[in-house]
Scaffold this motif. Structure first.
Motif, short mmCIF file in Angstrom:
data_model
loop_
_atom_site.label_atom_id
_atom_site.label_comp_id
_atom_site.label_asym_id
_atom_site.label_seq_id
_atom_site.Cartn_x
_atom_site.Cartn_y
_atom_site.Cartn_z
N LYS A 1 0.83 -1.21 0.00
CA LYS A 1 0.00 0.00 0.00
C LYS A 1 0.86 1.26 0.00
N GLU A 2 1.97 1.21 0.72
CA GLU A 2 2.86 2.36 0.76
C GLU A 2 3.87 2.38 -0.39
N GLN A 3 3.85 1.34 -1.20
CA GLN A 3 4.68 1.28 -2.41
C GLN A 3 6.16 1.40 -2.08
N ILE A 4 6.60 0.56 -1.16
CA ILE A 4 8.02 0.53 -0.85
C ILE A 4 8.55 -0.85 -1.20
N PRO A 5 9.81 -0.96 -1.58
CA PRO A 5 10.37 -2.29 -1.92
C PRO A 5 10.50 -3.15 -0.67
N TRP A 6 10.19 -4.43 -0.80
CA TRP A 6 10.23 -5.34 0.33
C TRP A 6 10.70 -6.71 -0.14
N THR A 7 11.24 -7.42 0.81
CA THR A 7 11.71 -8.78 0.55
C THR A 7 10.93 -9.74 1.42
N LEU A 8 10.92 -11.01 1.02
CA LEU A 8 10.15 -12.01 1.73
C LEU A 8 10.68 -12.15 3.15
N ILE A 9 9.77 -12.05 4.11
CA ILE A 9 10.14 -12.15 5.52
C ILE A 9 10.09 -13.62 5.92
N ASP A 10 11.16 -14.08 6.49
CA ASP A 10 11.24 -15.48 6.92
C ASP A 10 10.59 -15.61 8.29
N PHE B 1 15.90 2.81 6.36
CA PHE B 1 14.62 3.49 6.28
C PHE B 1 14.12 3.43 4.85
N GLN B 2 12.81 3.61 4.71
CA GLN B 2 12.18 3.66 3.39
C GLN B 2 11.10 4.74 3.43
N PHE B 3 10.90 5.37 2.27
CA PHE B 3 9.89 6.42 2.16
C PHE B 3 8.68 5.87 1.44
N GLY B 4 7.56 5.87 2.13
CA GLY B 4 6.32 5.44 1.52
C GLY B 4 5.50 6.63 1.03
N LYS B 5 4.27 6.34 0.65
CA LYS B 5 3.40 7.42 0.15
C LYS B 5 3.03 8.39 1.26
N THR B 6 2.68 7.86 2.41
CA THR B 6 2.23 8.72 3.51
C THR B 6 3.08 8.58 4.75
N LYS B 7 3.99 7.56 4.79
CA LYS B 7 4.74 7.30 6.01
C LYS B 7 6.21 7.04 5.68
N ILE B 8 6.99 7.14 6.74
CA ILE B 8 8.40 6.78 6.68
C ILE B 8 8.58 5.51 7.51
#
Length: 1840
Positions: A480-489, A733-740
Motif C-alpha cells: 500500500k505504501e509502495q516501498i520495496p520489500w523482501t520475503l520475511i522469513d 529506512f524507506q519512504f512510503g506514500k504517507t509514512k516513513i
C-alpha cells in the motif's frame, strides 16, 4: 550505525538472568568491536564483566529510551526483542495497572486477579465509534474494530481469545459479547442480545470448573457466532463446542472441583423444589469430593444456581425441562456413589440390594432398577454366531460405571447447547456475523495425556493461521505504501501439523490401533517410534518406552501414552444405553437416541475451501473416535476462521499464586513464547517496525533541521533530506506514500540525536544564564564599591566644608562687631545735629505764621461784606423769576396733566414700577447664593466635626483596649464635653441661619404684598382712566379707527408687561427652590453625619433615573400628571429635567400660537370688512363663524398632534436609554422636589396661556359676528351665550373654561365698552387679575410648606439629639466592656444595621419594580393613544380642508381573544398548524404563535361549553405533535420549536385556568379571559409529560449532533498552535481501523463546537423557549461535553500530558466565556465543567512531593480518587526532560485518607439526565391583540 557507536558509555542493555529472565545494566566503558569483555554496572551498582564472543555470548540487547517505556503498543518500541517486550508489559501492569497492551494486531490481556471497574456501559459507549489506536488498549477496542470492519468491509469477523487456564479467556470473551449486545442491540422485542448474554452463566455452570490454576476454568472450547442483519443489529447467535473434558466428571485432582453445576445443586438441596433430587452436601458424593475442597472463596453456589435458572428461563427452556436437566445431573452424582462389591472369585461383582443411590439413580432417570443393577455388573459379547453375557470384575464395572456417567453428562451438555442454539436461532436472513472463539491455550504439565495432545494440536493449527495472517498484513502495508520489500522469513509449523494429522500420523496410527481387537497403548507407542523417528518434530525419551515427545512451536511436550486408546475410543456399553433409551422420561430417552453419524452442518454463510484435503473418514461400520471427531471439527473451525477477518486476544497469567497485580517474569515469558506474541515481534522486527507519518516526523524531529531547511513548503522533501543526512545507511529506512518506515533501532538513534541537540541547547542556555548571573553579581559588587567610595569622599568633603564654614563665621562675627561699634558713634553725633536744627527751624516758622494770620483776618471781613451785598441782589431777581415761572408752569402743567392721564393707560408705568423689583430679585438671588455657600461651609464643618468625633471614639476604644485603665476616662469625658459644646454652637449657628432665611422669606412676602397693593392701585387707576376715557369719548366723538389703533398698542404693551411679570415669577420660584434645596442639603447632612454626597457625584436625572418622564403632552392634563406622581410616592417617583424643559418650550409655543391667532384675527377683520356689502342672513352668519372656528381648530389639532408625536419619541428614547439602569437611591428626593415645584409653576403658566388662547378664540368668533352684524356694543355680552348653543362640542368646552370671564359684571363691561369695542382690554385686565390671584394662592401654599418644613427641621433636630444620646450611651457601654466583648458587640451592631439596610433596600427594589411595571403599562396605553391619534390625524388630513371636522372616536367591536372553526375544518387546522408548519414560516411573528392559536380555539370551545370539541382539540393536538416529533426525530429545530409551543400551551392552560395561584400576575383583561366551564388539570399533566418527552428528545438530538465533535474539539484540536508535542506511534495508528480511502473521520475545532452550541441557543431563543429551559438544555449539553471529554481523557494516554492540559484548560475557558457572553452563567452549566477543569489542572500541577499530593487532593474535589490515580498513571512526558509520575507518589494519593464518597465506576455516565423543571411563566401578551398572518392560511378561523 557501527557497534562502537551503539555500545558506547552510558548505554543501557539487557543481560540474561536465571531468576528474572532479563536484567538491566549500563555500560561503563566504551566497547570496541572484537573485545571479549563488556564492562557493565547493574541497577544496584554492582559491577559486572560480561563475556562477549561470536560463539558463546553475543552482544546484549539494547534498552529503549525511557520515553518509550510504557507504550501501549509494543511495536512502537524502537528495539523489538524479548526483554523489551517483557519489561514494557511489566511496567504497564505494575505501575499504572494497565492489563491491556497492543502488540501489533494482537491484544495482550494480563489477568489482574482483581475486579476492575473498566467494563461498565459508560466504557462501552466511550469505545463505541472510536478508532482502535485512538483509545487505550481494551477488549472493547478489539470488539469495536471487528464491528466496524464488518460494517465497512461487509466481511465476517472473528475474535480469537486464547491462553492457558487461568489467564482470563472466558472473561474476555464474555466482555466482547457484552459489547456486541450493547452496541448492536436488536431492533425488535425479541431481546436476542440478552439471550446471548444469558448463555454465558449456563455454559459456565455446565462447562467450567475449578482447577489449580483458575477458579473458573473453561474445560471446553466454544465458538459463538453472533448474527447481524443489514442494519448491523443482532438477530441471532449460534454456538459450537469443542472437546469437553468428560474425565473431570469422574475424576478431579487435589484442590480441584467438578463442574460448577454439581455444587450448585448440592448447595440448594435443602430447597423444596429440589427435595426430589435426594441430594445432600457435595462432600457426600464421590464425584464431587475427590479434590477435597468443595468451596471457592467468594463464590455463592446457591446464588449462582438462581442465575443459571433465570438464564434457562430467558432462553425459553421450560420449568419441566429444567427439572429434568437437574434430575439427570443429580443422577450422575448418585451413580458415582453406587457401591460395587466384588465376589469371592474376583472375576465377578454385584451391587447391594438396599443401595439407596442406585434406587435414586433409577428413579431420577425413570429406568428399571433390576435391569440397571444387572447390566452395571455384566456385559454382552456378540460374535458371529452367538451372544454371551459375561461377568465383569469390580474394576471393569467401576470403569463402565464411570464411562456411563461421562456419557450421560456429555449427552446432557450437547442437549443444552443444542437448545441454546435453538433459542438463539432466528428466521431472519443473516447478513454477516462476528465469531468469538474461546479456546484453550498451549498446555504442558508433568503428566500430559490425550486431552493435552488435542489442545496443543488445536493451538498448532491456530498458530499457523496467526503467522500467515500477520505476514499477510505486513505485506499489504508495504504494498500500500509502495516501498520495496523482501520475503520475511517466519516460523512455519506445517511439519508439526503434518506429524499429527497427515496419513500415518499420530492420530491416524491411534485410530488404527483402536480398531485392533487387542490394541494397547504400548503397541501404539512402538508404532510411533518406528514411523516417525526420523521426523525433526518427534523425539523418543531416553528413559521411557511408553512416552513420546513432540516439538511444538511453543515448547517440547512429553506425552504419556497410557490411556490414549481408551479416551480415543470413549466406549460405553450398549446395554446400559438401551436401558436409558427406554426411560419413562421423554427428555432422558431423547438424550440417548442415535443420530445420523454425520459431521455438524456448516454455516450457510461460510463458503470456503480448506487449505488442505480433509483426511478420509473411516468406514461407517466403525464408530468415529474422539480424535477423528476433534480433527473434523477443528478443520471446520479453521475453514470458518480463514473465511473471516481475525482479531487476536492473547491472555497472560501473571503468576500461579492468583495474587492481584503480581508479575512473574518467568511464567510470563513462557506464555509469550507459547501464544505467538514474540513471533509477532520477530516478524515485525524483520521488516520496518517503526512508522511515522511525514507531518508527525517533521514536528518531532524538526529540532534537528537548520533554519533554512524549515522554510521549505514540501515537508516530504525536508524529511527526506534530513534522514539522508542523519542516517548514512539508506537500507535503515524507506519512504512510503504517507509514512516513513524505519528498521529496528533507528527511532532510538533519532531520539538520541534529538536528546543530544536538546542537551546542547540546554548547555548553551545554562551558559548564557550563568554568565548573566555572574554579570549581575559583578555589577552588584562594583556598585557597592562605588557606593563606599562615594560615602568616603563625601565624609572628607563635609569635614573640609565644616572648616570653611567656621572660618567664614569668625570673619562675619568680627565684621558685625566693628560695624555695630562705629554705627553707635555715628548715631550719637547725628542725634545732636538734628536737635539743634529742630529748635532753629521752629523759631523761624512761628514768625512767618503770625504774619500770615493778620492778612487772613482782613480777608474774612471783606468776604462777609461782599457776600451780603450779592445775596440781597439775588433774592430780588429770584422772586421775580419765580413769579414768572409759576404762571408759565401752571399753563404747562394743565397741558401735561391731560397728557399724563392719557399715558396712564399704557404699560410704561408698570415697567418703571417693576424695574426696581427686578433689581431686588437679582439682589435676593445673590444673597441666597451667599447664604448657600455659608450653609455648605457649615455642613462641611459639621462633617469634619463628626469625622473627628468618630476618629476620637476609635482612638478611645483602642487606648482603652491597650491600657485598660480608667486614667484616660476623665480626659475623654472632657473631650466629649468640649465636642458637645462645639455641637451646641453649631446648632445655634444653624438656628441663626434659619432665622436669617426666615427673615428673607418674610421680606419676600412683604414685597409680594407691595406688588399686590401696586396691582390694586393700578386697577383703581385703570378703572378711573376708563371712566374718563368713556367721558372723553362721548364728548369728543372720536372715530372707531383711532380706538382700534389705540387698542392694538395697548394690547402690545399688555403682552410685554405680562411676559415680564411671568419672568419675574419664574425667577422668584427659582430663588425659593434654591432655598428649599439648601434646607434639604442641611437635613441630609444632619441625618447622615458620616457620609455626605458630593454634588459633583450626582448625575442628572436625564441619564441616571430609572423612571420615565411624565409627559404632559401624552397625558393631556398636567394637573392629572402631577396627581399621578404624588400618588406614586416620593420614594418611587422621579421627574426628568427634560419634562420641565418641554413644558417651558410648550409655553413658548403657546405664546407663538397666541400671536398667530392674533394675526388670524386681523385677517378675519379684513375679511369681514370686505364682505360687509354681502347679505348677512342668520344662516350665512352662523356658517361663517363655524368655518372660521373649524379652520382654527384644525390647525390647532395638527400642531398639537405634531408635538405629541415629538414628545412621544423623546419619551421612548428616554425609556430605552434607562431600561437597564437601576438607581433606587433616596437622593432623588431633592431633585424630585425641585422638578415638582417647577412643573407646578410651568403648569400654572400653561393653564394661563390656555385660558388666553381660549379667550382669543372666543374673541375671534365674537369679533367676526359683531363686525358683520354691526349691532350695539351693549349686545356683545350676549353673543357668547347665543353662539354657545350653536357651537360644536369643542367650543362648548372652551366657553365653559372661560365662563368666569365671559359672564363678568355687565356694569363693568358697559364702562370700558366705548373704549374697547372688542372687549380685549377688559379681558386682558381680568386675566391679569386671575394671575394675581394665582400668585396669592402660590404664596399661601409656600407659607404652609415653609411651616411644615420648619416642623420637619425641628423633628430632625430632635432625632439628631436622640441619636447623639444613643451614641453616648453606646460609647459608655462599650468603654465598660472587655476588648473581646467590645469587638463582638460592635460586630452585632454592624450586622443589625446591615440587616435593616438590606430589608429597606429589598422593599425599595420591590416598589421600584412595581413602579416600572406600572410605567410600562402606561407607556403601552400612551402608544395605543398615539396610534389612534395618528390614525385620526391621517383621516382628518384626507378630508376637504373646509369641511366640518368633528372628533368622534371610532368604537370597534370588542375582540375577546377567541377563534372559532367548524368541526369539518378541524383536520385542516391540525394539518396547517402542526403537521405541515415549519418553524421558519412563523419566525417573523410572535413566538409560540401556534400555541396561542390553539389555546384561543380551546377558549372558544370552553366558551360555547362544547366538551367534545375541547377533548377532540386537545387529544388531536397532542397526537399530532407526537406524530410530527416522531417523523422529525433527528431535527433539532423542529424539536425545539414544538418544545417551546408545548410548554407555552401548558402555561396558557395554567394562566387562564382560573386558579388563583396562576392568576397573581394576570391583568384584569386576562382574568376575564379565563376558562369558564372546564377544568383541564388532567390535560395539563398530559402536556407536562409530553413536554418532558420532547425535552428528552431534544437533548438526545443535540447530544447526537455534538458528540462526534467533542473529542476532536476539546482534546485534539490545537486551539493554542504549536503547543502539543508528538510521540512515536505503534502499529495501531497505522492499522486498518482508520478508513484511509475516505480520509479518516472528520476533525472539528473548538470554534465549530462553540458555533454549534450557539446555533442551538439561537434556535431555542428564536422559538421563544423559556430561558429557564434553555439554561437546563445548555447545562445538559455541557454535562455531555464534560463526560465525553473526561472519559476519553481517562482512556487515552496520548492526551495526558502537560501541553494537552494547557490546551484543555484554554478550551474550557472558551466554553465558560461563551456562557457569559450569552447570559447563561446562572444555568449552572459552568459547574458541570468542573471535573474536566480539574483534570486539566491536574495535568499541569507539580507531582513530586507530599505537599503536591495534598494540594492535588484539595484541588481535585470533583474527581474521584480512582480518576486522579488513572490520570496520573496515564500522564506521559512528551520528551525526556519531563519526568513520569513516580509510583510512590501515586501510592501516596491512593493511601491518603479521603473524606469523600467516590462512585465505584471510573468513567462518568454520559447518559445521565438532570431532573428537568418547567417553571410557570405567564405570558404578558393579551390574546385580543394577537395578529394571525395571512401566510398561514387560517382564513377558516373566525375571530370572536
Amino acid at each position: 550505525m557501527s557497534v562502537n557507536e551503539l555500545y558506547a558509555k552510558y548505554t543501557r542493555v539487557w543481560i540474561p538472568d536465571p531468576d528474572h529472565v532479563w536484567r538491566a545494566a549500563e555500560i561503563v566503558r566504551d566497547y570496541k568491536e572484537g573485545e571479549p569483555v563488556l564492562h557493565l554496572t547493574l541497577e544496584d551498582e554492582t559491577p559486572l564483566e560480561y563475556s562477549v564472543g561470536p560463539k558463546s555470548n553475543s552482544l546484549p540487547f539494547l534498552r529503549n529510551p525511557d520515553i518509550l517505556v510504557g507504550e501501549n503498543d509494543l511495536t512502537a518500541l524502537s528495539y523489538l526483542h524479548e526483554p523489551a517486550v517483557l519489561h514494557n508489559l511489566k511496567v504497564r501492569f505494575l505501575e499504572p495497572n494497565h492489563i491491556y497492551t497492543y502488540c501489533g494486531i494482537v491484544l495482550v490481556a494480563i489477568n489482574p486477579y482483581e475486579q476492575l471497574h473498566i467494563y461498565g456501559e459508560e466504557v462501552i459507549r466511550a469505545y463505541s465509534g472510536q478508532n482502535m489506536g485512538d483509545m487505550d488498549p481494551h477488549i472493547f477496542a478489539v470488539a469495536e474494530e471487528a464491528y466496524k470492519q464488518m460494517a465497512r468491509d461487509e466481511r465476517n469477523q472473528s475474535i480469537i481469545v486464547s491462553g492457558e487456564s487461568g489467564a482470563g479467556k472466558t472473561v474476555s470473551a464474555k466482555y466482547a459479547m457484552r459489547f456486541f449486545a450493547t452496541v448492536g442491540g436488536s431492533t425488535s422485542d425479541t431481546n436476542v442480545e440478552e439471550k446471548v448474554l444469558a448463555s454465558s452463566p449456563i455454559m459456565e455452570a455446565i462447562g467450567n470448573a475449578k482447577t489449580t490454576r483458575n477458579d473458573n476454568s473453561s474445560r471446553f472450547g466454544k465458538y459463538i457466532q453472533i448474527g447481524f442483519n443489514r442494519q448491523y443489529r443482532i438477530i441471532g447467535a449460534n454456538m459450537r463446542t469443542y472437546l469437553l473434558e468428560k474425565s473431570r466428571v469422574v475424576f478431579q485432582a487435589e484442590d480441584e472441583r467438578n463442574y460448577h453445576i454439581f455444587y450448585q445443586l448440592c448447595a440448594s438441596a435443602s430447597l423444596p423444589e429440589y427435595k426430589d433430587l435426594c441430594l445432600t452436601s457435595a462432600e457426600d458424593f464421590t464425584f464431587t469430593s475427590m479434590g477435597e475442597n468443595i468451596f471457592i472463596e467468594g463464590v455463592n453456589d446457591a446464588a449462582d444456581l438462581e442465575k443459571t435458572r433465570e438464564a434457562f428461563t430467558l432462553l425459553g427452556i421450560k420449568e419441566g425441562n429444567q427439572s429434568s436437566i437437574f434430575k439427570v445431573i443429580a443422577s450422575i452424582l448418585h451413580l458415582g456413589n453406587i457401591e460395587i462389591c466384588s465376589q469371592r472369585d474376583g472375576e465377578s461383582c454385584h451391587i447391594l440390594k438396599d443401595d439407596l443411590h442406585l434406587k435414586h439413580f433409577c428413579t431420577l432417570l425413570g429406568v428399571e432398577l433390576k435391569q440397571m443393577e444387572h447390566w452395571l455388573c455384566h456385559r454382552k459379547l456378540i460374535t458371529a454366531t452367538e451372544t454371551y453375557v459375561k461377568n465383569m470384575s469390580t474394576k471393569q464395572a467401576e470403569n463402565a460405571r464411570d464411562a456411563l456417567a461421562k456419557h450421560i453428562y456429555a449427552r446432557m451438555f450437547d442437549w443444552i447447547v443444542e437448545h441454546i442454539n435453538k433459542a438463539l436461532h432466528t428466521s431472519s436472513k443473516q447478513h454477516s456475523f462476528i465469531g468469538v472463539l474461546d479456546i484453550y491455550g498451549f498446555e504442558t504439565f508433568e503428566v500430559n495425556s490425550f486431552e493435552q495432545f488435542c489442545i496443543n494440536y488445536a493451538n498448532e493449527k491456530l498458530q499457523q493461521q496467526f503467522n500467515s495472517h500477520v505476514f499477510k498484513l505486513e505485506q499489504e502495508e508495504y504494498m500500500k505504501e509502495q516501498i520495496p520489500w523482501t520475503l520475511i522469513d517466519f516460523y512455519d509449523n506445517q511439519p508439526c501439523i503434518d506429524l499429527i494429522e497427515a496419513r500415518l500420523g499420530v492420530l491416524d496410527l491411534l485410530d488404527e490401533e483402536c480398531r485392533v481387537p487387542k490394541g494397547t497403548d504400548e503397541n501404539w507407542a512402538q508404532k510411533l517410534y518406528k514411523q516417525h523417528s526420523v521426523s525433526a518434530h518427534f523425539q523418543k525419551p531416553r528413559m521411557s518406552n511408553v512416552s513420546f515427545i513432540i516439538v511444538h512451536f511453543a515448547d517440547k511436550v512429553e506425552y504419556q501414552s497410557e490411556g490414549f486408546l481408551e479416551k480415543n475410543r470413549d466406549t460405553v456399553y450398549g446395554e446400559q444405553i438401551n436401558i436409558l433409551k427406554a426411560s419413562e422420561f421423554q427428555l432422558v430417552a431423547d438424550l440417548f437416541h442415535d443420530k445420523d453419524d454425520v459431521p455438524p452442518p456448516k454455516s450457510s454463510r461460510v463458503n470456503v475451501r480448506p487449505a488442505k484435503t480433509t483426511p478420509k473418514a473411516p468406514n461407517k461400520e466403525h464408530k468415529k473416535t474422539v480424535g477423528h471427531q476433534f480433527r473434523s471439527s477443528l478443520h471446520l473451525l479453521m475453514e470458518t476462521l480463514n473465511a473471516t477477518t481475525p482479531h487476536y486476544v492473547r491472555c497472560i497469567k501473571p503468576n500461579d499464586l492468583k495474587e492481584p497485580f503480581m508479575f512473574d517474569s518467568r511464567r510470563a515469558v513462557q506464555q509469550l513464547r507459547a501464544c505467538g506474541v514474540l513471533e509477532t515481534i520477530r516478524i515485525s522486527a524483520a521488516g520496518y517496525p517503526s512508522r511515522w507519518t511525514y507531518p508527525d516526523f517533521f514536528n518531532r524531529y524538526r529540532v534537528l533541521l537548520k533554519k533554512s531547511e524549515m522554510t521549505s513548503p514540501d515537508k516530504k522533501l525536508v524529511c527526506r533530506n534530513l534522514l539522508e543526512t542523519l542516517i548514512k545507511d539508506h537500507d535503515m529506512f524507506q519512504f512510503g506514500k504517507t509514512k516513513i518506515f524505519f528498521r529496528a533501532g533507528q527511532v532510538a538513534y533519532l531520539e538520541k540525536l534529538r536528546a543530544d541537540r536538546f542537551r546542547t541547547a540546554c548547555i548553551k542556555i545554562q551558559k548564557t544564564v550563568r554568565g548573566w548571573l555572574q554579570r549581575l553579581r559583578y555589577r552588584k559588587v562594583r556598585k557597592m564599591a562605588v557606593t563606599l567610595q562615594r560615602y568616603g569622599r563625601g565624609y572628607l568633603a563635609r569635614r573640609h566644608a565644616e572648616f570653611l564654614r567656621q572660618t567664614r563665621a569668625a570673619l562675619l562675627c568680627q565684621k558685625q562687631y566693628r560695624m555695630v561699634r562705629d554705627r553707635r558713634v555715628y548715631l550719637r553725633v547725628r542725634r545732636a545735629v538734628v536737635t539743634i536744627q529742630a529748635f532753629t527751624r521752629g523759631m523761624f516758622t512761628r514768625r512767618i505764621y503770625q504774619e500770615f494770620m493778620l492778612h487772613h483776618k482782613a480777608m474774612l471781613i471783606q468776604k462777609v461784606v461782599r457776600g451780603w451785598i450779592q445775596r440781597r441782589r439775588f433774592r430780588r431777581a429770584r422772586d421775580a423769576a419765580i413769579t414768572i415761572q409759576c404762571l408759565f408752569r401752571r399753563v404747562q402743567a394743565r397741558r401735561r396733566l391731560k397728557q399724563l392721564k392719557v399715558e396712564a393707560r399704557s404699560a410704561e408705568r408698570l415697567k418703571s414700577l417693576n424695574s426696581g423689583m427686578e433689581n431686588k430679585i437679582v439682589q435676593l438671588q445673590r444673597k441666597m447664593d451667599d447664604k448657600s455657600k455659608e450653609l455648605r461651609t457649615q455642613n462641611d464643618q459639621l462633617l469634619q466635626v463628626n469625622n473627628k468625633l468618630q476618629k476620637q471614639l476609635e482612638q478611645v476604644k483602642s487606648q482603652q483596649g491597650e491600657a485598660g485603665g480608667g486614667a484616660q476616662l476623665s480626659s475623654l469625658q472632657e473631650e466629649l464635653d468640649r465636642l458637645r459644646q462645639e455641637l451646641q454652637e453649631a446648632t445655634a449657628q444653624r438656628k441663626r441661619t434659619e432665622e436669617e432665611h426666615r427673615n428673607e422669606k418674610t421680606g419676600l412676602q412683604l414685597r409680594v404684598e407691595e406688588l399686590e397693593k401696586e396691582n390694586a392701585l393700578l386697577k383703581s387707576e385703570k378703572e378711573e382712566m376708563n371712566h374718563r376715557i368713556l367721558q372723553q369719548t362721548k364728548s369728543s366723538g372720536e372715530d372707531s379707527g383711532t380706538v382700534s389703533l389705540m387698542e392694538t398698542s395697548l394690547q402690545a404693551e399688555l403682552d410685554a408687561e405680562r411676559q415680564r411679570y411671568q419672568n419675574l415669577l419664574k425667577q422668584m420660584t427659582t430663588v425659593e427652590q434654591r432655598y428649599d434645596n439648601l434646607k434639604e442639603e442641611l437635613s441630609m447632612s444632619k441625618f447622615q453625619p458620616g457620609h455626605r454626597r458630593n454634588p459633583s457625584n450626582q448625575s442628572s436625572l436625564e441619564s441616571d433615573s430609572n423612571y420615565t418622564s411624565i409627559s404632559t403632552s401624552e397625558v393631556g392634563d398636567t394637573e392629572d400628571s402631577i396627581q399621578l406622581v404624588e400618588e406614586m410616592g416620593l420614594e418611587k417617583a422621579a421627574m426628568d429635567i427634560g419634562v420641565f424643559m418641554k413644558l417651558q418650550k410648550r409655553v413658548r409655543e403657546l405664546e407663538q400660537e397666541r400671536r398667530r391667532l392674533q394675526v388670524n384675527l386681523d385677517k378675519m377683520e379684513e375679511l369681514a370688512r370686505s364682505r360687509a356689502s354681502e347679505s348677512r342672513s342668520s344662516t350665512s352668519e352662523q356658517e361663517t363663524a363655524d368655518l372660521a372656528y373649524n379652520n382654527l381648530k384644525r390647525q390647532e389639532l395638527e400642531s398639537e398632534n405634531k408635538k405629541l408625536k415629538k414628545d412621544l419619541n423623546e419619551l421612548r428614547k428616554s425609556i430605552s436609554e434607562r431600561a437597564s439602569e437601576n438607581d433606587p437611591s433616596n437622593e432623588l428626593q431633592d431633585s424630585y422636589n425641585l422638578l415638582l415645584s417647577q412643573l407646578r409653576s410651568a403648569n400654572e403658566e400653561l393653564e394661563g396661556r390656555k385660558e388666553e388662547v381660549l379667550i382669543l378664540r372666543t374673541q375671534i368668533v365674537s369679533a367676526a359676528h359683531i363686525q358683520e352684524s354691526k349691532q350695539p356694543i351693549q349686545q356683545s355680552s350676549e353673543a357668547p351665550e347665543v353662539s354657545e348653543d350653536k357651537e360644536p362640542v369643542d367650543s362648548e368646552e372652551a366657553l365653559k373654561a372661560y365662563h368666569g370671564l365671559c359672564e363678568s359684571k355687565n356694569s363693568t363691561l358697559q364702562d370700558w365698552c366705548p373704549l374697547d369695542e372688542d372687549g380685549e382690554l377688559g379681558l386682558a385686565y381680568l386675566g391679569l387679575k386671575q394671575v394675581a390671584r394665582l400668585l396669592e394662592a402660590q404664596l399661601q401654599t409656600q407659607s404652609r410648606q415653609h411651616g411644615d418644613e420648619l416642623e420637619a427641621l425641628h423633628t430632625q433636630i430632635e432625632l439628631l439629639r436622640d441619636d447623639i444620646e444613643k451614641k453616648q450611651e453606646i460609647l459608655s457601654f462599650t468603654a465598660s466592656l472587655s476588648p473581646e466583648a467590645r469587638v463582638e458587640y460592635s460586630v452585632q451592631q454592624e450586622i443589625t444595621r446591615l440587616t435593616n439596610d438590606n430589608l429597606d433596600l429589598k422593599e425599595l427594589v420591590e416598589k421600584l419594580e412595581k413602579n416600572e411595571r406600572k410605567l410600562k403599562k402606561q407607556l403601552r396605553i400612551y402608544m395605543k393613544k398615539v396610534q389612534e391619534l395618528e390614525a385620526e390625524a391621517q383621516t382628518s388630513r384626507s378630508r376637504p380642508a373646509m369641511s366640518r371636522q368633528v372628533t368622534v372616536q371610532r368604537k370597534e367591536k370588542d375582540f375577546e381573544g377567541m377563534l372559532e372553526y367548524y368541526k369539518e375544518d378541524e383536520a385542516l387546522l391540525f394539518r396547517t398548524l402542526i403537521t405541515d408548519i415549519r418553524p421558519n414560516t412563523v419566525s417573523a411573528t410572535v413566538p409560540c404563535l401556534p400555541a396561542y392559536i390553539l389555546f384561543m380555539c380551546i377558549r372558544h370551545a370552553d366558551y360555547v361549553n362544547d366538551d367534545q370539541k375541547v377533548e377532540s382539540l386537545l387529544t388531536s393536538t397532542i397526537n399530532a405533535i407526537k406524530k410530527v416529533l416522531k417523523k422529525n426525530n433527528e431535527d433539532f429545530e423542529m424539536t425545539s420549536f414544538w418544545l417551546a409551543n408545548t410548554s407555552r400551551l401548558l402555561h396558557c392552560l395554567k394562566q387562564y385556568s382560573g386558579d388563583e395561584a396562576f392568576m397573581t400576575q394576570n391583568t384584569g383583561k386576562q382574568n376575564e379571559h379565563c376558562l369558564k366551564n372546564f377544568d383541564l388539570a388532567e390535560y395539563r399533566q398530559v402536556l407536562s409529560d409530553l413536554s418532558i418527552q420532547i425535552y428528552q428528545q431534544l437533548i438526545k438530538v443535540a447530544e447526537g449532533i455534538i458528540q462526534p465533535m467533542i473529542v476532536s474539539a476539546m482534546l485534539e484540536s490545537e486551539s493554542i498552535p504549536s503547543l502539543a508535542g508528538v510521540k512515536t506511534m505503534g502499529y495501531r495508528n497505522r492499522s486498518s481501523s482508520m478508513d484511509v480511502d475516505s480520509g479518516g473521520p472528520p476533525t472539528y475545532t473548538l470554534q465549530a463546537l462553540i458555533r454549534q452550541l450557539g446555533q442551538f441557543h439561537g434556535t431555542m431563543r428564536d422559538h421563544g423557549l423559556d430561558p429557564e429551559i434553555v439554561g437546563q438544555v445548555v447545562r445538559q449539553l455541557f454535562h455531555c461535553v464534560n463526560a465525553v471529554t473526561l472519559n476519553n481523557l481517562l482512556l487515552r494516554k496520548d492526551v495526558c500530558s502537560w501541553s494537552n492540559g494547557m490546551q484543555l484548560r484554554y478550551n474550557t475557558s472558551q466554553m465558560e466565556e461563551w456562557l457569559r457572553a450569552n447570559n447563561l452563567s446562572q444555568s449552572k452549566a459552568a459547574e458541570t465543567l468542573e471535573p474536566i477543569i480539574q483534570a486539566a489542572q491536574l495535568l499541569q500541577v507539580k507531582k513530586k512531593t507530599t505537599q503536591d499530593a495534598e494540594a492535588i487532593c484539595s484541588l481535585c474535589t470533583a474527581l474521584s480518587t480512582q480518576q486522579i490515580v488513572k490520570i496520573l498513571n496515564l500522564y506521559t512526558p512528551l520528551n525526556e526532560f519531563e519526568e513520569r509520575v513516580s509510583v510512590s507518589f501515586i501510592r501516596s494519593i491512593q493511601t491518603r485518607p479521603q473524606q469523600r464518597h467516590d462512585p465505584p465506576q471510573l468513567l462518568m455516565d454520559t447518559k445521565h439526565m438532570f431532573p428537568v423543571l418547567f417553571p410557570y411563566t405567564p405570558s404578558a401578551l393579551s390574546l385580543e391583540t394577537l395578529h394571525i398572518p395571512a401566510s398561514l392560511g387560517l382564513d377558516f378561523l373566525t375571530r370572536v
